[in-house]
Motif scaffolding. Structure first.
Motif, PDB file in Angstrom:
ATOM      1  N   CYS A  35      51.818  15.395 -20.939  1.00 50.52           N
ATOM      2  CA  CYS A  35      51.806  14.086 -20.279  1.00 50.52           C
ATOM      3  C   CYS A  35      51.423  14.313 -18.815  1.00 50.52           C
ATOM      4  CB  CYS A  35      53.186  13.442 -20.375  1.00 50.52           C
ATOM      5  SG  CYS A  35      53.286  11.941 -19.384  1.00 50.52           S
ATOM      6  N   PRO A  36      50.365  13.659 -18.330  1.00 49.91           N
ATOM      7  CA  PRO A  36      49.888  13.957 -16.976  1.00 49.91           C
ATOM      8  C   PRO A  36      50.871  13.564 -15.879  1.00 49.91           C
ATOM      9  CG  PRO A  36      48.723  12.076 -17.886  1.00 49.91           C
ATOM     10  CD  PRO A  36      49.536  12.651 -19.005  1.00 49.91           C
ATOM     11  N   THR A  37      51.791  12.639 -16.175  1.00 51.20           N
ATOM     12  CA  THR A  37      52.723  12.209 -15.125  1.00 51.20           C
ATOM     13  C   THR A  37      54.167  12.590 -15.454  1.00 51.20           C
ATOM     14  OG1 THR A  37      52.748  10.058 -16.224  1.00 51.20           O
ATOM     15  CG2 THR A  37      51.335  10.274 -14.304  1.00 51.20           C
ATOM     16  N   MET A  75      56.453   0.977 -23.752  1.00 49.16           N
ATOM     17  CA  MET A  75      55.821   1.508 -24.967  1.00 49.16           C
ATOM     18  C   MET A  75      56.810   1.386 -26.133  1.00 49.16           C
ATOM     19  SD  MET A  75      54.749   5.428 -25.565  1.00 49.16           S
ATOM     20  CE  MET A  75      53.960   5.621 -23.998  1.00 49.16           C
ATOM     21  N   CYS A  95      54.473   6.008 -16.650  1.00 43.69           N
ATOM     22  CA  CYS A  95      53.412   6.223 -17.643  1.00 43.69           C
ATOM     23  C   CYS A  95      52.128   5.568 -17.121  1.00 43.69           C
ATOM     24  CB  CYS A  95      53.822   5.594 -18.975  1.00 43.69           C
ATOM     25  SG  CYS A  95      52.460   5.379 -20.107  1.00 43.69           S
ATOM     26  N   VAL A  96      51.041   6.323 -17.132  1.00 43.92           N
ATOM     27  CA  VAL A  96      49.773   5.763 -16.630  1.00 43.92           C
ATOM     28  C   VAL A  96      48.842   5.346 -17.781  1.00 43.92           C
ATOM     29  CG1 VAL A  96      49.755   6.855 -14.359  1.00 43.92           C
ATOM     30  CG2 VAL A  96      48.860   8.109 -16.326  1.00 43.92           C
ATOM     31  N   ARG A  97      49.388   5.195 -18.959  1.00 38.58           N
ATOM     32  CA  ARG A  97      48.634   4.722 -20.143  1.00 38.58           C
ATOM     33  C   ARG A  97      47.428   5.619 -20.443  1.00 38.58           C
ATOM     34  NH1 ARG A  97      52.995   2.083 -18.506  1.00 38.58           N
ATOM     35  NH2 ARG A  97      53.129  -0.079 -19.110  1.00 38.58           N
ATOM     36  N   CYS A  98      47.632   6.936 -20.370  1.00 36.91           N
ATOM     37  CA  CYS A  98      46.512   7.840 -20.666  1.00 36.91           C
ATOM     38  C   CYS A  98      46.250   7.902 -22.164  1.00 36.91           C
ATOM     39  CB  CYS A  98      46.787   9.233 -20.117  1.00 36.91           C
ATOM     40  SG  CYS A  98      47.829  10.227 -21.206  1.00 36.91           S
ATOM     41  N   MET A  99      47.198   7.445 -22.968  1.00 35.39           N
ATOM     42  CA  MET A  99      47.095   7.371 -24.435  1.00 35.39           C
ATOM     43  C   MET A  99      47.326   8.701 -25.156  1.00 35.39           C
ATOM     44  SD  MET A  99      46.667   4.178 -25.177  1.00 35.39           S
ATOM     45  CE  MET A  99      46.231   4.054 -26.890  1.00 35.39           C
ATOM     46  N   HIS A 100      47.562   9.784 -24.423  1.00 40.87           N
ATOM     47  CA  HIS A 100      47.672  11.067 -25.121  1.00 40.87           C
ATOM     48  C   HIS A 100      48.792  11.068 -26.161  1.00 40.87           C
ATOM     49  CE1 HIS A 100      47.768  15.227 -26.137  1.00 40.87           C
ATOM     50  NE2 HIS A 100      49.032  15.308 -25.755  1.00 40.87           N
ATOM     51  N   CYS A 101      50.003  10.700 -25.745  1.00 45.98           N
ATOM     52  CA  CYS A 101      51.124  10.796 -26.691  1.00 45.98           C
ATOM     53  C   CYS A 101      50.936   9.819 -27.856  1.00 45.98           C
ATOM     54  CB  CYS A 101      52.465  10.605 -25.982  1.00 45.98           C
ATOM     55  SG  CYS A 101      52.663   9.018 -25.183  1.00 45.98           S
ATOM     56  N   LEU A 102      50.380   8.637 -27.562  1.00 44.48           N
ATOM     57  CA  LEU A 102      50.166   7.665 -28.653  1.00 44.48           C
ATOM     58  C   LEU A 102      49.129   8.177 -29.652  1.00 44.48           C
ATOM     59  CD1 LEU A 102      50.481   5.794 -25.790  1.00 44.48           C
ATOM     60  CD2 LEU A 102      50.672   4.083 -27.558  1.00 44.48           C
ATOM     61  N   ALA A 138      56.057  11.744 -17.826  1.00 44.39           N
ATOM     62  CA  ALA A 138      56.815  10.516 -18.035  1.00 44.39           C
ATOM     63  C   ALA A 138      57.583  10.518 -19.353  1.00 44.39           C
ATOM     64  CB  ALA A 138      55.859   9.323 -18.003  1.00 44.39           C
ATOM     65  N   ILE A 139      57.505  11.601 -20.113  1.00 43.15           N
ATOM     66  CA  ILE A 139      58.215  11.612 -21.393  1.00 43.15           C
ATOM     67  C   ILE A 139      59.096  12.852 -21.512  1.00 43.15           C
ATOM     68  CG2 ILE A 139      56.821  10.148 -22.892  1.00 43.15           C
ATOM     69  CD1 ILE A 139      54.975  12.389 -23.458  1.00 43.15           C
TER      70      ILE A 139
HETATM   71 FE1  SF4 Z   1      52.369  10.194 -20.557  1.00 45.14          FE
HETATM   72 FE2  SF4 Z   1      52.040   9.067 -22.980  1.00 45.14          FE
HETATM   73 FE3  SF4 Z   1      51.919   7.567 -20.763  1.00 45.14          FE
HETATM   74 FE4  SF4 Z   1      49.969   9.332 -21.296  1.00 45.14          FE
HETATM   75  S1  SF4 Z   1      50.485   7.489 -22.498  1.00 45.14           S
HETATM   76  S2  SF4 Z   1      50.953   8.960 -19.290  1.00 45.14           S
HETATM   77  S3  SF4 Z   1      51.145  10.987 -22.256  1.00 45.14           S
HETATM   78  S4  SF4 Z   1      53.698   8.676 -21.511  1.00 45.14           S
END
Ligand code: SF4
Length: 421
Positions: free
Chosen positions: A264-266, A237, A284-291, A268-269
């Protein structure tokens, strides 16, 4: 204005609610439109609707209406009380495919509007649940005239019935910084290849393509399409640390910890003591929350591509289904890449057309025959990244995998032997 307006006391009541009412829209056509024919159609329609409310019965019945060369795209509506409401006794709906990403120019919209006022009732929905522009209310004869005219300047009917349906794609890279795919190009490549299957219903049931440019999935493709294409990235990212610091200055460190890091669900941040934003990209599972929370500071990486999920659908026989990942990541840039995805769609539709039961969606067929058989049928190798329940289980267990597969092959061999005996 219509000559003798039907009284509509029950419909009038609907206009008193807090939201804009469709009744007010139809009344505008009845009272304000300069064309007498449209005034009378709207009056007749309101009369029938009031009658339906009084008697608690629907009076529309289906039938067969089509334009030359097509087997679908029109929803026929004949009135059972046509004698009492003659101006709307035939009130068919034409489904027209919108452009990819729903990008229109005002000139295009005016042209469509003019043709519709010439031949139809003036009632339009942008867009119906199917993704189509719904032109509601044409007589059988005018259906053909309207289609001929709009087809002349480039529009085509959408799908209706057991066929490949009108596809949808999100607004995409033109207006969204999170886009990871060529949404509109994917949309057009897929649909253009299946034009025959859109217009001539010959499949077990409906088949939908939807394309979303990033894992936010603005098109709900994962749950509303048989073939979902979702943009994603597989490298790191992109983090702009200056923007992170600006965000902290504006909102406060604790706010970022509570609303971004903790969510962050995993996990990862993290945030260092020096306010450096650190991403564990592998987790990061690309859930998009932080972005989504910090769109100025965070962006998808550069190595972009798509994930393909098959079998999503809304409720029918076995309830709602989310799509299953069958291609975890593929690049979609060159003409060969596009040929590959179109080939895969052909393979899937052919397999389903041969093996699906009548009125059975792809996802239901996969539930019935098993994912392994489906993957074998379409010639895709099993991969541990193929996620069955996205956002609930992000991995599958691989221990004991080979033994289970061997047992499965053994069962198949025995079944073949039994069948040939
Ligand atoms: Fe965590 Fe952001 Fe990845 Fe979602 S997109 S899993 S909030 S690092």
């Amino acid at each position: 204005m219509a000559k003798d307006t039907h009284p509509t006391p029950m419909l009038d009541d609907l206009e008193t609610g807090p939201w804009p009412s469709f009744i007010s829209g139809i009344k505008r056509l009845r009272d304000k439109h300069p064309d007498k024919r449209i005034n009378e159609m709207a009056n007749s329609l309101l009369g029938q609707l009031e009658h339906s409310y009084e008697t608690r019965k629907g009076y529309w019945k289906g039938g067969t209406v089509s334009v030359y060369g097509y087997g679908g795209g029109i929803i026929p509506r004949f009135s059972e009380v046509g004698k009492a409401f003659p101006e709307s006794k035939e009130f068919h709906t034409l489904r027209v495919q919108p452009p990819a990403g729903n990008f229109y120019t005002t000139a295009m919209l005016r042209q469509l509007g003019d043709s519709w006022e010439k031949y139809g009732s003036g009632l339009v929905t942008f867009h119906g649940q199917t993704g189509n522009i719904m032109f509601i209310g044409a007589s059988t004869e005018n259906t053909q005239h309207f289609f001929d005219e709009i087809n002349e300047y480039g529009w085509d009917l959408g799908g209706a019935g057991p066929c490949v349906r009108t596809a949808m794609s999100c607004v995409g890279a033109a207006r969204c910084e999170m886009s990871c795919a060529h949404e509109h190009s994917i949309h057009r490549h897929l649909v253009n290849n299946f034009t025959d299957d859109v217009h001539r219903p010959a499949l077990p049931y409906k088949f939908k393509f939807k394309v979303s440019g990033c894992p936010n999935d603005c098109q709900n493709s994962i749950e509303r399409s048989d073939f979902a294409v979702i943009g994603t990235w597989r490298d790191d990212m992109k983090v702009n640390q200056d923007e992170i610091k600006y965000y902290i200055k504006k909102k406060g460190r604790q706010y970022l910890l509570d609303n971004v890091i903790a969510r962050c669900p995993t996990q990862a941040i993290s945030l260092t003591d020096k306010d450096e934003f650190v991403v564990d990209n592998h987790n990061c599972v690309r859930c998009m929350h932080c972005l989504n929370v910090m769109p100025r500071a965070l962006h998808p990486g550069d190595d972009k591509g798509v994930t393909i999920l098959i079998g999503g659908k809304r409720t029918l026989k076995i309830g709602d289904l989310m799509g299953t990942v069958v291609v975890p990541f593929m690049k979609l840039e060159t003409e060969e890449d596009f040929e590959r995805i179109v080939g895969m769609a052909e393979e899937i539709i052919d397999f389903w057309a041969e093996n699906g039961l009548e009125h059975e969606r792809t996802g239901e067929m996969i539930e019935r025959i098993g994912l392994v058989n489906f993957l074998e049928g379409i010639g895709i190798d099993v991969d541990p990244h193929m996620v069955n329940y996205p956002r609930q289980s992000s991995y599958i267990r691989m221990d004991g995998w080979d033994e289970e597969a061997e047992k499965w092959f053994e069962r198949k061999r025995e079944q073949k032997l039994a069948a040939s005996a």
